[in-house]
Design an enzyme around this catalytic site. Sequence first.
Site, PDB file in Angstrom:
ATOM      1  N   ASP A 167      -3.809 -16.117  -4.274  1.00 23.85           N
ATOM      2  CA  ASP A 167      -3.540 -14.734  -4.669  1.00 23.85           C
ATOM      3  C   ASP A 167      -4.017 -14.539  -6.115  1.00 23.85           C
ATOM      4  OD1 ASP A 167      -2.087 -12.394  -5.646  1.00 23.85           O
ATOM      5  OD2 ASP A 167      -0.866 -12.580  -3.844  1.00 23.85           O
ATOM      6  N   HIS A 194       2.094  -8.622  -0.613  1.00 20.53           N
ATOM      7  CA  HIS A 194       1.125  -9.714  -0.714  1.00 20.53           C
ATOM      8  C   HIS A 194       1.192 -10.596   0.529  1.00 20.53           C
ATOM      9  CE1 HIS A 194       0.259  -9.291  -5.178  1.00 20.53           C
ATOM     10  NE2 HIS A 194       1.207  -8.396  -4.949  1.00 20.53           N
ATOM     11  N   TRP A 209      -1.125  -0.480  -2.600  1.00 18.24           N
ATOM     12  CA  TRP A 209      -2.458  -0.507  -1.986  1.00 18.24           C
ATOM     13  C   TRP A 209      -2.391  -0.619  -0.461  1.00 18.24           C
ATOM     14  CZ3 TRP A 209      -6.725   1.560  -3.037  1.00 18.24           C
ATOM     15  CH2 TRP A 209      -7.896   1.172  -2.407  1.00 18.24           C
TER      16      TRP A 209
HETATM   17  O1  LIG Z   1       9.665   0.628   5.773  1.00 15.34           O
HETATM   18  C1  LIG Z   1       8.628   0.011   5.474  1.00 15.34           C
HETATM   19  C2  LIG Z   1       8.033   0.095   4.196  1.00 15.34           C
HETATM   20  C3  LIG Z   1       6.897  -0.658   3.949  1.00 15.34           C
HETATM   21  N1  LIG Z   1       6.380  -1.465   4.918  1.00 15.34           N
HETATM   22  C4  LIG Z   1       5.172  -2.280   4.640  1.00 15.34           C
HETATM   23  O2  LIG Z   1       5.305  -2.914   3.392  1.00 15.34           O
HETATM   24  C5  LIG Z   1       4.033  -3.001   2.768  1.00 15.34           C
HETATM   25  C6  LIG Z   1       4.191  -2.447   1.364  1.00 15.34           C
HETATM   26  O3  LIG Z   1       3.043  -2.746   0.636  1.00 15.34           O
HETATM   27  P1  LIG Z   1       2.466  -1.775  -0.499  1.00 15.34           P
HETATM   28  O4  LIG Z   1       2.318  -0.416   0.004  1.00 15.34           O
HETATM   29  O5  LIG Z   1       1.215  -2.385  -1.025  1.00 15.34           O
HETATM   30  O6  LIG Z   1       3.594  -1.694  -1.589  1.00 15.34           O
HETATM   31  P2  LIG Z   1       4.441  -2.811  -2.406  1.00 15.34           P
HETATM   32  O7  LIG Z   1       5.351  -3.456  -1.497  1.00 15.34           O
HETATM   33  O8  LIG Z   1       5.017  -2.103  -3.554  1.00 15.34           O
HETATM   34  O9  LIG Z   1       3.305  -3.819  -2.882  1.00 15.34           O
HETATM   35  C7  LIG Z   1       3.005  -4.536  -4.072  1.00 15.34           C
HETATM   36  O10 LIG Z   1       1.746  -5.146  -3.760  1.00 15.34           O
HETATM   37  C8  LIG Z   1       0.659  -4.245  -3.544  1.00 15.34           C
HETATM   38  C9  LIG Z   1      -0.554  -5.068  -3.195  1.00 15.34           C
HETATM   39  O11 LIG Z   1      -0.954  -5.834  -4.277  1.00 15.34           O
HETATM   40  C10 LIG Z   1       0.432  -3.375  -4.765  1.00 15.34           C
HETATM   41  O12 LIG Z   1      -0.587  -2.430  -4.504  1.00 15.34           O
HETATM   42  C11 LIG Z   1       1.722  -2.659  -5.142  1.00 15.34           C
HETATM   43  O13 LIG Z   1       1.535  -1.904  -6.308  1.00 15.34           O
HETATM   44  C12 LIG Z   1       2.828  -3.696  -5.344  1.00 15.34           C
HETATM   45  O14 LIG Z   1       4.036  -3.050  -5.679  1.00 15.34           O
HETATM   46  C13 LIG Z   1       3.058  -2.199   3.605  1.00 15.34           C
HETATM   47  O15 LIG Z   1       2.238  -3.065   4.350  1.00 15.34           O
HETATM   48  C14 LIG Z   1       3.944  -1.402   4.541  1.00 15.34           C
HETATM   49  O16 LIG Z   1       3.404  -1.194   5.821  1.00 15.34           O
HETATM   50  C15 LIG Z   1       6.950  -1.540   6.166  1.00 15.34           C
HETATM   51  O17 LIG Z   1       6.463  -2.246   7.046  1.00 15.34           O
HETATM   52  N2  LIG Z   1       8.070  -0.795   6.409  1.00 15.34           N
END
Ligand SMILES: O=c1ccn([C@@H]2O[C@H](COP(=O)(O)OP(=O)(O)O[C@H]3O[C@H](CO)[C@@H](O)[C@H](O)[C@H]3O)[C@@H](O)[C@H]2O)c(=O)[nH]1
Length: 485
Positions: free
Chosen positions: A122, A21, A376
Amino acid sequence: MEEPQTTSPHVLLFPVPAQGHINVMLKFAELLSLSSIRVTFLTTEHSYRQLTLHSDVLPRFSLFPSFQFRTISDGLPLSHPRIFAHHLTEMLHSFVSVTKPLFRDMLLSPHFSSDLTCLILDGFFSYLLDIDDDFVKVPTFCFRTSGACSTWTILSIPNLIKQGQLPIKGEDDMDRILDNVPGMENLLRCRDLPGFCRATDPNNDPILQFIMSTFIRSTKFSALIMNTFEDLEGPILSNIRTLCPNLYSIGPLHALLKTKLTHETESLNNLWEVDRSCLTWLGNQAAGSVIYVSFGSITVMGNRELMEFWHGLVNSGRSFLWVIRPDLLKGENGEIEIPAELEEGTKQRGYMVGWTPQEKVLCHEAVGGFLTHSGWNSTLESIVAGKPMICWPYGFDQLVNSRFVSNVWNLGLDMKDLCDRETVAKMVNDVMVNRKEEFVRSATEIANLARQSVNPGGSSYANFDRLIEDIKILSRQKIPVLVNN
Ligand SMILES: O=c1ccn([C@@H]2O[C@H](COP(=O)(O)OP(=O)(O)O[C@H]3O[C@H](CO)[C@@H](O)[C@H](O)[C@H]3O)[C@@H](O)[C@H]2O)c(=O)[nH]1
């Protein structure tokens, strides 16, 4: 000509303090700042500390003199681990009892009450305002960090309950098709619904009721801002517009930011320390040969699941780059014994890190596919990079996203509800070799549409400009923050 700073609109952004987020809302804040909007970015003390420790947000945002960070307490001690998978209920209680009144007081303080143009909250935080009893009145936009497909699914749950399609009647009922979600006919099975829909008594399940009410409440805000694009989710967005007509689809936001920035920057907003050594490792791998594995920032797994993935990846014979976050494992008792063949296979073809610069990794030519939890942001980042996916959704919106990736956009395979080494190895080879051509073709087509949408003339580019214009109009109307007693 630039508008003088004193009259430029002032927007307060408040994301849920989680990586998926904060990352996207900071990119949004950067886009607003580039459009001469004054931004106050509100986050919890704990997230602010993590952000400033592990990313370059302070020097990056210092380029915008009218941008400011503000912090607020989440009611928990700074040393609390705040693992969503374990502490969600405790965190929600704390937000309601501590953060909500603090937030209300902040809105009514002189700094905001006479100067704020609008609040961009949000979607998951819609409960922080009591819209129904009109306690605080300020033009409020809802920012949804998840996709339209999952948003519309959640908004459809009350009807599914009314029609008797929920509750799900046990394991044998999981593959039943839900035929009454408009725009998703013959698509969603019970197992594709967000995890909280597996509740046995939906009308009395507190988590399901709470999430449904936050989604419904957020459609009553002045506007809905969504990180998606019309060519990807147009028909579903039309359904959401029946509830909230003023909807701006402005994604993929990370790609829109790249278009609007005049200089090359990574815009990293990470809460963990990035390990860049993976880029050097990728640089030594053949084009399209590596499967990148990351389950986002919230997923946790047990020892059994870890071992099944590990065996599957090694047995696939493909090279892999795997993100093992420091808190990925559930913390079960007992040491894991690592079999010699895993150590050897990883030494030969694998690389593991705690956190990567993911956008850059996905765009690297060595990466040929992405084993993801279908968050997402990860989904959109993979779409923009044109990389096929294997989806292992963990919960929330991810269960819907993975269904769309596999059955609507044909961008890969859905591994939902399975976790065994044979399936992992088979799917890796299907995506990387056997069905590569088919998936890469769809991925390239959709990546092109994503890029068009954020370039001048594209729908997201135009919608973002419309949003800025609308915020400027609001600012000229000067609506103060009101308290109704
Ligand atoms: O080694 C890593 C792993 C992840 N990321 C970043 O972390 C973010 C992860 O976001 P997302 O893929 O959306 O997963 P979550 O962290 O699990 O996000 C939460 O928030 C999202 C947006 O609401 C939802 O879709 C998910 O289900 C919820 O778990 C992304 O931008 C990735 O690029 C990094 O930079 N490096």
